[in-house]
Enzyme design. Structure first.
Site, short mmCIF file in Angstrom:
data_model
loop_
_atom_site.label_atom_id
_atom_site.label_comp_id
_atom_site.label_asym_id
_atom_site.label_seq_id
_atom_site.Cartn_x
_atom_site.Cartn_y
_atom_site.Cartn_z
N HIS A 271 10.67 -21.91 -21.54
CA HIS A 271 11.80 -22.72 -22.00
C HIS A 271 13.03 -22.33 -21.20
O HIS A 271 13.22 -21.17 -20.85
CB HIS A 271 12.06 -22.48 -23.50
CG HIS A 271 12.87 -23.58 -24.11
ND1 HIS A 271 14.23 -23.62 -24.06
CD2 HIS A 271 12.48 -24.71 -24.74
CE1 HIS A 271 14.65 -24.72 -24.66
NE2 HIS A 271 13.62 -25.40 -25.09
N ASP A 328 6.33 -27.74 -27.90
CA ASP A 328 5.22 -28.64 -27.55
C ASP A 328 3.86 -28.01 -27.64
O ASP A 328 2.85 -28.70 -27.53
CB ASP A 328 5.44 -29.16 -26.12
CG ASP A 328 6.68 -30.04 -26.04
OD1 ASP A 328 7.54 -29.81 -25.17
OD2 ASP A 328 6.79 -30.94 -26.90
C1 SDX Z 1 10.96 -29.15 -23.93
O1 SDX Z 1 15.63 -27.94 -22.85
C2 SDX Z 1 15.11 -28.15 -23.99
O2 SDX Z 1 15.71 -27.82 -25.05
C3 SDX Z 1 13.76 -28.88 -23.97
C4 SDX Z 1 13.06 -29.01 -25.32
C5 SDX Z 1 13.81 -29.92 -26.26
O3 SDX Z 1 13.64 -29.76 -27.48
O4 SDX Z 1 14.50 -30.87 -25.78
O5 SDX Z 1 12.90 -27.73 -25.91
C6 SDX Z 1 11.68 -29.64 -25.15
O6 SDX Z 1 11.06 -29.77 -22.90
C7 SDX Z 1 10.19 -27.87 -24.01
C8 SDX Z 1 9.53 -27.47 -22.64
C9 SDX Z 1 8.24 -28.28 -22.46
N1 SDX Z 1 7.71 -28.08 -21.09
C10 SDX Z 1 6.58 -27.34 -20.86
O7 SDX Z 1 5.97 -26.73 -21.73
C11 SDX Z 1 6.11 -27.36 -19.42
C12 SDX Z 1 5.68 -25.95 -18.99
N2 SDX Z 1 6.86 -25.10 -18.91
C13 SDX Z 1 7.55 -25.03 -17.68
O8 SDX Z 1 7.35 -25.90 -16.68
C14 SDX Z 1 8.87 -24.27 -17.72
O9 SDX Z 1 8.69 -23.17 -18.50
C15 SDX Z 1 10.08 -25.04 -18.20
C16 SDX Z 1 10.27 -26.27 -17.39
C17 SDX Z 1 9.96 -25.38 -19.63
C18 SDX Z 1 11.28 -24.13 -18.02
O10 SDX Z 1 11.43 -23.90 -16.70
P1 SDX Z 1 12.46 -22.79 -16.15
O11 SDX Z 1 13.18 -22.07 -17.22
O12 SDX Z 1 13.23 -23.46 -15.10
O13 SDX Z 1 11.50 -21.72 -15.59
P2 SDX Z 1 11.24 -21.62 -14.09
O14 SDX Z 1 10.59 -22.89 -13.65
O15 SDX Z 1 12.48 -21.14 -13.41
O16 SDX Z 1 10.14 -20.46 -14.08
C19 SDX Z 1 10.54 -19.09 -14.16
C20 SDX Z 1 9.27 -18.31 -13.78
C21 SDX Z 1 8.63 -18.87 -12.51
O17 SDX Z 1 7.87 -17.82 -11.95
P3 SDX Z 1 8.56 -16.93 -10.73
O18 SDX Z 1 9.02 -17.92 -9.68
O19 SDX Z 1 9.72 -16.17 -11.39
O20 SDX Z 1 7.45 -16.02 -10.26
O21 SDX Z 1 8.30 -18.50 -14.83
C22 SDX Z 1 7.20 -19.22 -14.30
C23 SDX Z 1 7.67 -19.88 -13.04
O22 SDX Z 1 6.58 -20.10 -12.14
N3 SDX Z 1 6.83 -20.19 -15.33
C24 SDX Z 1 5.58 -20.45 -15.69
C25 SDX Z 1 5.69 -21.39 -16.73
N4 SDX Z 1 6.98 -21.67 -16.96
C26 SDX Z 1 7.69 -20.92 -16.09
N5 SDX Z 1 4.39 -20.00 -15.23
C27 SDX Z 1 3.29 -20.49 -15.84
N6 SDX Z 1 3.30 -21.40 -16.86
C28 SDX Z 1 4.48 -21.86 -17.32
N7 SDX Z 1 4.52 -22.75 -18.30
#
Ligand code: SDX
Length: 392
Positions: A271, A328
């Site tokens: 998140h 989710d």
């Molecule tokens: C919602 O904003 C809100 O409030 C949204 C929401 C709402 O109520 O409106 O809460 C609803 O959208 C919830 C999120 C639903 N999405 C997912 O579940 C999709 C999977 N999650 C991700 O894609 C990710 O975690 C996000 C998009 C939710 C958040 O992305 P960030 O905070 O920008 O994290 P990032 O992409 O910068 O990642 C940080 C690190 C990275 O690794 P490094 O580069 O540091 O090595 O964490 C890793 C990412 O690769 N990472 C994950 C991951 N999420 C982040 N690795 C594996 N699986 C994941 N799900």
């Protein structure tokens, strides 16, 4: 190479905003709507009360809630010509794309709701969309099943009516089920607002151009559709199904999620704000266990989800990056148990988020905020002269 443009600190509405609607504390896992905790609201309120709270700032009195419900019911018809627009879509069209289009199309049939300034005009536009949105959402589901379209049953409550519009079948008895209604009501409350997330920021910035409430909501639906945002609830179930089909090998998928050469992400994890648990996920996980138990459903994907979450919450990669189950991760398991098709999961998210989007749009318009204009850090080329074609 590129010069850096300093951002004028005095620049207005650069994308961040002041808001008094929803409070989040990502470190402590706190979520409050207008000061009330999500835990209390999910336990004690119903969705229409929470919608009123978000939009007007206070929990409604009994008479205020009755009037709100009446005014919404008054508006539950949708112009018959809207069905011609729906007919233009193939049955395979994703319901989120259809819903975004139909929400925009509503403008043509409700010209007075395009852009409104007074609180009275806003109220009229708000009850219209709160009434018509569930009808359109149910239509997107019925269209895929070639079922007749109706306008619901005004003798029912908001959530009961939504469920009946989705599930009633011609010449078949429709069995009301309080367990199902309560589960749906709680899920809609938990999705109702979440401060400046991607889709809400979209609603605010489109609304800031005075494009109108319905056009702003249509844009918000499109933003929510993305698998990194609301579309994640559908992606979670597809991921869990894939793991189930692959013999339930959660370790393999944890390894894929950690492998930087693999684009696979653990959907439903992580998140932008919650760097601890997502309070909604805690409530939904408990509700999923209750609903499946009450309905006597054994769903292997719930066990796979719990197994995945357990491993991930102990794994250094996830712990280090503070990746926890989000809203989710478990919601789709309840939707499935309620018989809602996977492709409708994000529509359910939109139905829940509708009052939050409305509240945020209303706040932005009443505060007379200027048009949104995010700034940039320029990283392109410095000034250079044109080169004639023959010299390139
Ligand atoms: C919602 O904003 C809100 O409030 C949204 C929401 C709402 O109520 O409106 O809460 C609803 O959208 C919830 C999120 C639903 N999405 C997912 O579940 C999709 C999977 N999650 C991700 O894609 C990710 O975690 C996000 C998009 C939710 C958040 O992305 P960030 O905070 O920008 O994290 P990032 O992409 O910068 O990642 C940080 C690190 C990275 O690794 P490094 O580069 O540091 O090595 O964490 C890793 C990412 O690769 N990472 C994950 C991951 N999420 C982040 N690795 C594996 N699986 C994941 N799900």
């Amino acid at each position: 190479t590129g010069g850096i443009t300093t951002i004028d600190p005095g620049y207005k509405n650069t994308g961040s905003c002041e808001s008094g609607i929803t409070f989040l504390d990502g470190e402590k896992g706190i979520l409050r709507y207008r000061g009330y905790s999500i835990e209390e609201l999910a336990e004690k309120a119903d969705f229409l009360e929470v919608a009123y709270l978000l939009i007007f700032g206070e929990l409604p009195t009994k008479s205020e809630l009755e009037k709100f419900d009446r005014d919404i019911k008054e508006e539950s018809h949708v112009d018959e010509d809207m069905k011609k627009i729906l007919d233009g879509f193939p049955k395979s069209a994703h319901p989120m794309g259809v819903l975004s289009s139909l929400t925009n199309a509503l403008i043509a049939f409700n010209p007075g709701s395009v852009d409104v300034d007074s609180e009275e005009e806003m109220y009229n536009a708000i009850v219209k969309i709160l009434a018509k949105f569930p009808v359109l959402a149910a239509w997107t589901m019925r269209k895929r099943k070639s079922l007749p379209l109706d306008y619901g049953d005004n003798s029912l409550g908001y959530v009961e009516n939504l469920h009946k519009m989705m599930f009633a079948r011609p010449n078949k008895s429709y069995e009301p089920n309080k367990l199902v209604y309560d589960a749906l009501d709680k899920l809609l409350i938990l999705h109702a607002d979440h401060e400046q997330n991607c889709s809400t920021s979209t609603v605010r910035i489109v609304g800031s151009s005075h494009a109108g409430l319905f056009a702003s909501l249509s844009a918000g639906i499109s933003a929510l559709w993305g698998p990194l945002h609301g579309g994640a609830n559908q992606a979670v179930i597809e991921m869990l199904e894939a793991i189930k089909a692959d013999g339930g090998d959660t370790a393999k998928y944890i390894a894929k999620a950690k492998d930087k050469s693999d684009p696979f992400r653990l959907m439903g994890f992580g998140h932008r704000v919650y760097k601890n648990f997502d309070p909604r996920a805690k409530i939904i996980k408990k509700s999923a266990e209750e609903v499946l138990g009450d309905l006597g459903i054994e769903d292997p994907v719930l066990d796979i989800a719990k197994g995945l979450a357990k491993v991930a919450l102990e794994d250094e990669y996830f712990v280090q990056r503070k990746l926890y189950p989000n809203v989710d991760f478990y919601s789709g398991i309840i939707y499935r148990a309620l018989g809602i098709p996977t492709e409708m999961f994000t529509v359910m998210f939109a139905l829940g988020r509708l009052p939050g989007w409305i509240a945020q749009w209303k706040e932005m318009r009443l505060r007379k905020e200027p048009i949104g204009r995010p700034r940039q850090i320029y990283i392109g080329e410095n000034s250079r002269s044109f080169v004639e074609l023959e010299n390139r």
